[in-house]
Design a protein around this motif. Structure first.
Motif, PDB file in Angstrom:
ATOM      1  N   LEU A 115      82.165 -36.555  50.302  1.00  0.00           N
ATOM      2  CA  LEU A 115      81.609 -36.300  51.635  1.00  0.00           C
ATOM      3  C   LEU A 115      80.690 -37.444  52.079  1.00  0.00           C
ATOM      4  N   LEU A 116      79.814 -37.889  51.190  1.00  0.00           N
ATOM      5  CA  LEU A 116      78.874 -38.961  51.531  1.00  0.00           C
ATOM      6  C   LEU A 116      79.590 -40.301  51.734  1.00  0.00           C
ATOM      7  N   SER A 117      80.661 -40.536  50.987  1.00  0.00           N
ATOM      8  CA  SER A 117      81.454 -41.756  51.186  1.00  0.00           C
ATOM      9  C   SER A 117      82.032 -41.791  52.592  1.00  0.00           C
ATOM     10  N   ARG A 118      82.538 -40.639  53.008  1.00  0.00           N
ATOM     11  CA  ARG A 118      83.125 -40.548  54.343  1.00  0.00           C
ATOM     12  C   ARG A 118      82.070 -40.804  55.419  1.00  0.00           C
ATOM     13  N   LYS A 119      80.828 -40.441  55.143  1.00  0.00           N
ATOM     14  CA  LYS A 119      79.735 -40.664  56.099  1.00  0.00           C
ATOM     15  C   LYS A 119      79.107 -42.051  55.915  1.00  0.00           C
ATOM     16  N   GLU A 120      79.686 -42.847  55.008  1.00  0.00           N
ATOM     17  CA  GLU A 120      79.229 -44.202  54.701  1.00  0.00           C
ATOM     18  C   GLU A 120      77.810 -44.234  54.149  1.00  0.00           C
ATOM     19  N   ALA A 121      77.420 -43.174  53.460  1.00  0.00           N
ATOM     20  CA  ALA A 121      76.157 -43.141  52.712  1.00  0.00           C
ATOM     21  C   ALA A 121      76.501 -43.560  51.279  1.00  0.00           C
ATOM     22  N   PHE A 122      76.861 -44.843  51.149  1.00  0.00           N
ATOM     23  CA  PHE A 122      77.475 -45.330  49.921  1.00  0.00           C
ATOM     24  C   PHE A 122      76.559 -45.269  48.703  1.00  0.00           C
TER      25      PHE A 122
END
Length: 195
Positions: A115-122
């Motif tokens: 989920l965080l990857s998709r939001k670019e919270a890498f």
């Protein structure tokens, strides 16, 4: 005569071996015979999720949560379904709740990483993938997803290692695709094929 425990065990075996339609039938019958026990509802929800029957999976997980609102396994899987449906706000809240209850939930960490990857919270996504793999290093999906995150961040060697681990655990489309995308980015065919 139908024996609910046998139906549950056979349903889980069918789910784990990819016979999802049979798994759903057996688990549904076992849940009815035993009046919706939580562990069977969880297995049923996972089988429905794997079949792409997301609304039905959500319903099964909610029936389980009606009985055990703090069941971290069901919460982690419900969060996964909501993540699959791109209901990120709800999914994140449920996954975080699962982690409050059970900090060692590899499933919750992995799905929060997705989920965080998709939001670019890498950075935060990396932490969750690392936790998931620390808890369960043999999760081929977590390895493949972490590889994709590393590739997106330009860490091609790290991505290749994750994809190789994933493929070593179980051949899967995401890792094969990731290796192909690495070749496309680097032009290094030998590395892309060396797994």
């Amino acid at each position: 005569p139908d024996h609910p425990v046998a139906l549950h065990l056979l349903g889980d075996i069918c789910r784990q071996t990819g016979r999802l339609e049979m798994a759903v039938k057996m688990l549904t019958k076992a849940a009815l015979l035993l009046d919706d026990p939580v562990h069977i509802l969880c297995s049923l929800g996972i089988a429905l999720m794997a079949r792409g029957q997301l609304d039905e999976a959500i319903a099964a997980f909610h029936r389980g949560l009606d009985q055990q609102p703090d069941n971290a396994v069901i919460l982690a899987n419900l969060g996964a379904v909501l993540t699959m449906r791109c209901e990120d706000k709800k999914g994140a809240a449920i996954l975080k709740r699962a982690l409050q209850i059970e900090p060692a939930s590899a499933t919750a960490h992995k799905n929060l990483g997705i989920l965080l990857s998709r939001k670019e919270a890498f950075e935060e996504a990396s932490e969750h993938f690392e936790q998931a793999l620390k808890i369960n290093p043999d999760d081929y999906e977590a390895n493949a997803c972490f590889g994709t995150l590393r590739r997106q961040r330009g860490d091609y060697a790290g991505a290749r290692d994750c994809y190789r681990r994933s493929l070593g655990i179980k051949p899967n489309f995401a890792a094969f695709l990731g290796m192909g995308e690495l070749f496309d980015l680097t032009g290094d065919l030998a590395s892309a094929l060396d797994f």
